[in-house]
Scaffold this motif. Sequence first.
Motif, PDB file in Angstrom:
ATOM      1  N   LEU A 292      39.861  44.285  86.940  1.00 18.52           N
ATOM      2  CA  LEU A 292      39.904  43.084  87.770  1.00 18.52           C
ATOM      3  C   LEU A 292      41.201  42.309  87.553  1.00 18.52           C
ATOM      4  CD1 LEU A 292      36.213  41.853  87.393  1.00 18.52           C
ATOM      5  CD2 LEU A 292      37.314  42.605  89.512  1.00 18.52           C
ATOM      6  N   LEU A 293      41.648  42.190  86.304  1.00 16.31           N
ATOM      7  CA  LEU A 293      42.897  41.485  86.030  1.00 16.31           C
ATOM      8  C   LEU A 293      44.085  42.226  86.643  1.00 16.31           C
ATOM      9  CD1 LEU A 293      42.321  40.351  82.330  1.00 16.31           C
ATOM     10  CD2 LEU A 293      42.295  38.926  84.376  1.00 16.31           C
ATOM     11  N   TRP A 294      44.041  43.548  86.618  1.00 15.18           N
ATOM     12  CA  TRP A 294      45.111  44.318  87.273  1.00 15.18           C
ATOM     13  C   TRP A 294      45.118  44.032  88.772  1.00 15.18           C
ATOM     14  CZ3 TRP A 294      44.585  47.843  91.240  1.00 15.18           C
ATOM     15  CH2 TRP A 294      45.762  48.491  91.631  1.00 15.18           C
ATOM     16  N   TRP A 295      43.932  43.994  89.388  1.00 10.94           N
ATOM     17  CA  TRP A 295      43.841  43.739  90.828  1.00 10.94           C
ATOM     18  C   TRP A 295      44.374  42.350  91.167  1.00 10.94           C
ATOM     19  CZ3 TRP A 295      40.971  40.082  93.614  1.00 10.94           C
ATOM     20  CH2 TRP A 295      40.970  40.271  95.008  1.00 10.94           C
ATOM     21  N   ILE A 296      44.081  41.370  90.342  1.00 12.20           N
ATOM     22  CA  ILE A 296      44.493  39.984  90.615  1.00 12.20           C
ATOM     23  C   ILE A 296      46.001  39.829  90.511  1.00 12.20           C
ATOM     24  CG2 ILE A 296      44.364  37.616  89.725  1.00 12.20           C
ATOM     25  CD1 ILE A 296      41.444  38.403  88.856  1.00 12.20           C
ATOM     26  N   PHE A 297      46.610  40.461  89.497  1.00 10.09           N
ATOM     27  CA  PHE A 297      48.042  40.257  89.247  1.00 10.09           C
ATOM     28  C   PHE A 297      48.883  41.485  89.642  1.00 10.09           C
ATOM     29  CE2 PHE A 297      45.820  37.525  86.137  1.00 10.09           C
ATOM     30  CZ  PHE A 297      46.322  36.296  86.547  1.00 10.09           C
ATOM     31  N   ARG A 298      48.348  42.308  90.541  1.00  7.84           N
ATOM     32  CA  ARG A 298      49.026  43.546  90.927  1.00  7.84           C
ATOM     33  C   ARG A 298      50.227  43.316  91.830  1.00  7.84           C
ATOM     34  NH1 ARG A 298      45.346  42.234  94.392  1.00  7.84           N
ATOM     35  NH2 ARG A 298      45.447  42.834  96.609  1.00  7.84           N
ATOM     36  N   ASN A 299      50.221  42.202  92.574  1.00 10.75           N
ATOM     37  CA  ASN A 299      51.212  41.962  93.618  1.00 10.75           C
ATOM     38  C   ASN A 299      52.325  41.049  93.094  1.00 10.75           C
ATOM     39  OD1 ASN A 299      52.653  41.130  95.915  1.00 10.75           O
ATOM     40  ND2 ASN A 299      50.850  41.387  97.219  1.00 10.75           N
ATOM     41  N   PRO A 300      53.553  41.559  92.971  1.00  9.58           N
ATOM     42  CA  PRO A 300      54.661  40.724  92.466  1.00  9.58           C
ATOM     43  C   PRO A 300      54.928  39.497  93.333  1.00  9.58           C
ATOM     44  CG  PRO A 300      55.262  43.043  92.439  1.00  9.58           C
ATOM     45  CD  PRO A 300      53.977  42.944  93.192  1.00  9.58           C
ATOM     46  N   ASP A 301      54.768  39.635  94.650  1.00  4.91           N
ATOM     47  CA  ASP A 301      54.998  38.491  95.541  1.00  4.91           C
ATOM     48  C   ASP A 301      53.996  37.367  95.265  1.00  4.91           C
ATOM     49  OD1 ASP A 301      57.110  39.770  96.743  1.00  4.91           O
ATOM     50  OD2 ASP A 301      55.881  40.635  98.353  1.00  4.91           O
TER      51      ASP A 301
ATOM     52  N   ILE B 172      39.146  33.803  94.577  1.00  6.77           N
ATOM     53  CA  ILE B 172      40.116  34.275  95.565  1.00  6.77           C
ATOM     54  C   ILE B 172      39.423  34.642  96.873  1.00  6.77           C
ATOM     55  CG2 ILE B 172      41.654  36.209  96.126  1.00  6.77           C
ATOM     56  CD1 ILE B 172      42.467  36.202  93.137  1.00  6.77           C
ATOM     57  N   LYS B 173      38.371  35.441  96.776  1.00  6.35           N
ATOM     58  CA  LYS B 173      37.701  35.942  97.980  1.00  6.35           C
ATOM     59  C   LYS B 173      36.909  34.848  98.692  1.00  6.35           C
ATOM     60  CE  LYS B 173      37.693  39.703  99.100  1.00  6.35           C
ATOM     61  NZ  LYS B 173      38.606  40.432  99.996  1.00  6.35           N
TER      62      LYS B 173
ATOM     63  N   TYR C 276      37.871  28.743 103.283  1.00  6.74           N
ATOM     64  CA  TYR C 276      38.785  27.618 103.499  1.00  6.74           C
ATOM     65  C   TYR C 276      40.245  28.054 103.640  1.00  6.74           C
ATOM     66  CZ  TYR C 276      34.570  25.621 101.460  1.00  6.74           C
ATOM     67  OH  TYR C 276      33.264  25.308 101.191  1.00  6.74           O
ATOM     68  N   SER C 277      40.478  29.356 103.754  1.00  5.19           N
ATOM     69  CA  SER C 277      41.837  29.897 103.929  1.00  5.19           C
ATOM     70  C   SER C 277      42.776  29.482 102.797  1.00  5.19           C
ATOM     71  CB  SER C 277      42.426  29.451 105.280  1.00  5.19           C
ATOM     72  OG  SER C 277      41.606  29.888 106.349  1.00  5.19           O
TER      73      SER C 277
ATOM     74  N   SER D 207      47.196  32.790  95.537  1.00  7.46           N
ATOM     75  CA  SER D 207      47.814  32.250  94.325  1.00  7.46           C
ATOM     76  C   SER D 207      47.175  30.925  93.919  1.00  7.46           C
ATOM     77  CB  SER D 207      49.316  32.055  94.549  1.00  7.46           C
ATOM     78  OG  SER D 207      49.551  31.203  95.664  1.00  7.46           O
ATOM     79  N   ILE D 208      46.871  30.075  94.899  1.00  2.00           N
ATOM     80  CA  ILE D 208      46.256  28.783  94.595  1.00  2.00           C
ATOM     81  C   ILE D 208      44.826  28.966  94.097  1.00  2.00           C
ATOM     82  CG2 ILE D 208      45.561  26.549  95.542  1.00  2.00           C
ATOM     83  CD1 ILE D 208      48.560  26.891  95.242  1.00  2.00           C
ATOM     84  N   ALA D 209      44.078  29.863  94.723  1.00  2.98           N
ATOM     85  CA  ALA D 209      42.700  30.131  94.291  1.00  2.98           C
ATOM     86  C   ALA D 209      42.682  30.648  92.855  1.00  2.98           C
ATOM     87  CB  ALA D 209      42.044  31.135  95.229  1.00  2.98           C
ATOM     88  N   THR D 210      43.651  31.509  92.536  1.00  3.11           N
ATOM     89  CA  THR D 210      43.742  32.030  91.169  1.00  3.11           C
ATOM     90  C   THR D 210      44.001  30.905  90.169  1.00  3.11           C
ATOM     91  OG1 THR D 210      44.630  34.127  92.001  1.00  3.11           O
ATOM     92  CG2 THR D 210      44.953  33.648  89.653  1.00  3.11           C
ATOM     93  N   LEU D 211      44.920  30.005  90.525  1.00  2.00           N
ATOM     94  CA  LEU D 211      45.262  28.901  89.629  1.00  2.00           C
ATOM     95  C   LEU D 211      44.106  27.918  89.475  1.00  2.00           C
ATOM     96  CD1 LEU D 211      48.943  28.253  90.717  1.00  2.00           C
ATOM     97  CD2 LEU D 211      48.162  29.086  88.490  1.00  2.00           C
TER      98      LEU D 211
END
Length: 349
Positions: free
Chosen positions: A17-26, A274-275, A281-282, A286-290
């Motif tokens: 799950l942590l890999w999935w969350i932080f997988r995207n460099p952008d 995130i989901k 609420y769109s 990144s904000i949902a993660t924080l």
Amino acid sequence: MKKYILTVIQLLITAGLLWWIFRNPDQNQKLLAALKTANLWWFLPGLVAIGAALLIQVERWRILLRVQGIVVSFSRALRIILVGMFFNLFLIGATGGDIVKIFLIIREAPLKKAGALLSVFIDRIVGLLALAVISAAMILFHWDSLISHEFTKWVVVAVAVILGGSLGFVLVAWLVDRLHLTTRLPQWLPARAKILEAASAFAEYARSGKSVTYAFLLSIPSHFLFFSTFYFGAKAFNSGLELSNLFCVSPIVSTVTALPISVGGAGLREALFIKILGGLYSTPESIATLISLSGFMMTVFWSLVGGAIYLLYRSTNHDLPHMADMQGAVETLEHEVEANAASGHKLDS
């Protein structure tokens, strides 16, 4: 062996799950950018909210302890709960904090060992029932929006299954006590030991309905104070989310992460935020993660306070307990309680 297999599965799920969350460099760059512009002062009311929730939990537990004839000062109970938070956070498994609480309260009341164990057990049950009521109310209140998205619809189904199973367990244990079936439960019955322990707790607390009701009512504001920490995190990152939005999502996330799926809910909690926030609420990923991480870190702060207290902790016997001692003592006590319940004997205090 089974315990180690479950631990390995938890670790693998957490890592995945942590890999999935932080997988995207952008997304990671957006997350860092949001951190740089965050108003971190919003974390202060969040820390205060968790502190207030803890004070309520302390009073709730002291009420349940008094039913067992155990009187502990507010400051001592607070220290024990904070130490329990530390172990609950940093030990793999869902019961590390409970083991510590039981062990330390036994040191305060050595002649009330069974009562100490049952007070912690019923405290968890009361908190669970309050969470079930809040989650059900929030789901019903936001029903239309929750079922309008595919992911949140399935999350609602999962929450219903979790709460239904939990309440079903409570009901079965209550019936076992009410119908005096403790001596008739077959050995092969799943969760037999926990059912016997719960039945013993209900038997001990059945005569104190007013105290249990009061403890339940205290759980409601305690949960909402905890949920508000995610709102303060949302304010820190200027998400535009309202308090009602976080009160809708947080009980759902708390219900799912209460299961021992990942280590301390890590990864799973962030993925759900995130989901769900994104779907309803769109909210940017990144904000949902924080938001999720900020609420979690506020809990970590108080857990670290508990860790500091543990290092300085001295029970009435003035020695520092070790985790192995605590676990061994509590497991022995659990077996005694279950054996007494299975034989139909009244628990010795």
